[in-house]
Design an enzyme around this catalytic site. Structure first.
Site, PDB file in Angstrom:
ATOM      1  CG  HIS A   1       0.939   3.165   3.099  1.00  0.00           C
ATOM      2  ND1 HIS A   1       1.636   4.076   2.340  1.00  0.00           N
ATOM      3  CD2 HIS A   1      -0.387   3.450   2.924  1.00  0.00           C
ATOM      4  CE1 HIS A   1       0.776   4.891   1.739  1.00  0.00           C
ATOM      5  NE2 HIS A   1      -0.448   4.528   2.069  1.00  0.00           N
TER       6      HIS A   1
ATOM      7  CB  CYS B   1      -0.599   3.853  -1.561  1.00  0.00           C
ATOM      8  SG  CYS B   1      -2.239   4.465  -1.071  1.00  0.00           S
TER       9      CYS B   1
ATOM     10  CD  GLU C   1       5.040   3.429   3.300  1.00  0.00           C
ATOM     11  OE1 GLU C   1       4.293   4.372   2.993  1.00  0.00           O
ATOM     12  OE2 GLU C   1       4.990   2.312   2.741  1.00  0.00           O
TER      13      GLU C   1
END
EC number: 6.3.5.2
Length: 521
Positions: A177, A85, A179
């Site tokens: 993202h 990001c 994660e």
């Protein structure tokens, strides 16, 4: 013994809400990592010995002057770099590309089309076999031009560069993202970077961590005695089990029964540690002292201070009886360490000061033993299971340090605490029986210092109100109230009113966070 810190990843934090989640995902892969603020002393990067560097997301804009940047040492290190990001945006801006503000922020689910199969994306497809990924976006700016030597590897219908890479340099960036769980193949991308590209071995396991910490503790304390304030919570329980395995009778735990614990918690703690595991535990029955100190006090912050200060006072008294104790063990965990470190410029996020350090008297002059300070809460729980603690204890919902003292609104009295502890136990018991306990993040009862009219038998009753609270959350920073079945809530309400004399009404809290907090005080 295996050195579990040899292969590691450095995460530079630009202030994203997901940074700790990146670290947890890497740890889940089996690789140690640390989070440093983006403006950490860059001269320490080489000495850290990372095998790769991740640049996190963040709330700033690379299009504005003074925006946070990665140290030049990151790019001079020769290490693989993965920008996520904002991390990709600063990667592009610093290496000769360009970024721009989007007309509209992109937040939520998105589909990313893979157009070049690099080491991150090779062979990845969606459920239909197309080179497309379902991901989670959260950004206002985007990369409009990749730097020299970079290739666009993924795009969307809204932004031209959803991912890019320079495979010669082993530099990678994604706008989404990986994660978060909403990015369905995010963990695969992180594993490819950490294991395949950086070459890390997966040595970070619960069993290896226990062996490592046992060796460290033995080296640190030698033949000295160690004391630990045992609360019955997850962190102190795991510390107790770990230290008992490391140093045996050299550990003495002090358990202060405040009268503000969960129902029969004091007996449960003694049964588990003193009787079952053979840990030396001094139980201090201090309920009378607590209720006396809290008499007439209604302000939540004043109650917290009284409860905390009295614990310190009692712990100090007990430690004075242990003349050979040279070390104090604490349940400090990694998020506490990160929150205390912060950023030297103030641009990276600082959530709170560390709540353990500084809580005990200066004159105690004890060295600190903190065997969990490298671990996240989920890792602490896995250690607890590996050490043989009951799963019901290890995966219990969070309980505030001041205990029921902040779940009794207003003045704290013994009768209120006993009533609340029993009501809370009924709520938790029914959650377990309905197989709902592990599906919500936290549940508890609250004692309201107001009376409500009811009918018991044929007689009018004027008795207390109990509120029930249950929430679902990922990080406890925000939370949704849990939509528990009506029939279930009816069962809990009936049990509380029928089994507890003094309660005439039960209500359910349907407030989210924000605007409400999870605890009532």
């Amino acid at each position: 013994m295996t050195n579990i810190h040899t292969d590691k990843i450095l995460i530079l934090d630009f202030g994203a809400q997901y940074t700790q989640l990146i670290a947890r995902r890497i740890r889940e892969i089996g690789v140690y990592c640390e989070i440093w603020a983006w403006d950490h002393d860059p001269s320490e990067i080489a000495g850290f010995g990372a095998k790769g560097i991740i640049l996190s997301g963040g709330p700033e804009s690379t299009t504005l002057p003074g925006a946070p940047v990665a140290p030049q040492e990151v790019f001079d290190s020769g290490l693989p770099v993965f920008g996520i990001c904002y991390g990709m945006q600063t990667l592009a801006a610093q290496l000769g590309g360009a970024t721009e503000a989007a007309d509209q922020r992109e937040f939520g689910h998105a589909e990313v089309d893979v157009i070049a199969a690099d080491a991150l994306f090779a062979g990845l497809t969606d459920h239909a076999g197309a080179p497309r990924l379902n991901v989670w976006m959260s950004h206002g700016d985007h990369v409009s031009q990749v730097p020299p030597g970079f290739t666009i590897t993924a795009t969307t219908d809204r932004i031209p560069v959803a991912a890019m890479s320079n495979e010669d340099k082993r530099w990678y960036g994604v706008q989404f993202h990986p994660e978060v769980t909403h990015t369905l193949q995010g963990q695969t991308l992180l594993r490819r970077f950490v294991v395949d590209i950086c070459g890390c071995q997966t040595l970070w396991t619960a069993a290896n961590i226990i062996d490592d910490q046992i060796a460290r503790v033995r080296e640190q304390v030698g033949d000295d005695d160690v004391i630990l304030g045992l609360s019955g919570g997850v962190d102190s329980s795991v510390v107790a089990a770990l230290l008992h395995k490391a140093i045996g009778d050299k550990l003495t735990c002090v358990f202060v029964d405040t009268g503000l614990l969960r129902w029969q918690e004091g007996d449960q703690v003694m049964a588990m540690f003193a009787e079952h595991m053979g840990v030396k535990v001094i139980r201090v029955n201090a309920a009378d002292r607590y209720f006396a100190k809290l008499e007439g006090v209604s302000d939540p912050e004043a109650k917290r201070k009284i409860i905390g200060n009295l614990f310190v006072e009692i712990f100090d008294e007990e430690s004075n009886t242990l003349a050979n104790a040279k070390w104090l063990a604490q349940g400090t965990i990694y998020p506490d360490v990160i929150e205390s470190a912060g950023s030297k410029t103030g641009n990276a996020h600082v959530i709170k000061s560390h709540h353990n350090v500084g809580g005990l008297p200066q004159h105690m002059k004890l060295g600190l033993v903190e065997p969990l300070r490298e671990l996240f809460k989920d890792e602490v729980r896995r250690l607890g299971v590996e050490l043989g603690l009951p799963r019901t204890m290890v995966y219990r919902h969070p309980f505030p340090g001041p205990g029921l003292g902040v779940r009794i609104l207003g003045e704290v009295k013994r009768e209120y605490a006993e009533l609340l502890a029993k009501a809370d136990a009924i709520f938790i018991d029914e959650l377990r029986k309905a197989d709902l306990y592990d599906k919500i993040s936290q549940a508890f009862a609250v004692f309201l210092p107001v009376k409500s009219v009811g009918v018991v038998g044929d007689a009018r009753a004027y008795e207390w109100v109990i509120a029930l609270r249950a929430v679902e959350t990922i990080d406890f920073m925000t939370a949704h109230w849990a939509h528990l079945p009506y029939d279930f809530l009816g069962t809990v309400s009936n049990r509380i009113i029928n089994e507890l004399r003094g309660v005439s009404r039960v209500v359910y809290d349907i407030s989210g966070k924000p605007p409400a907090t999870i605890e009532w005080e």
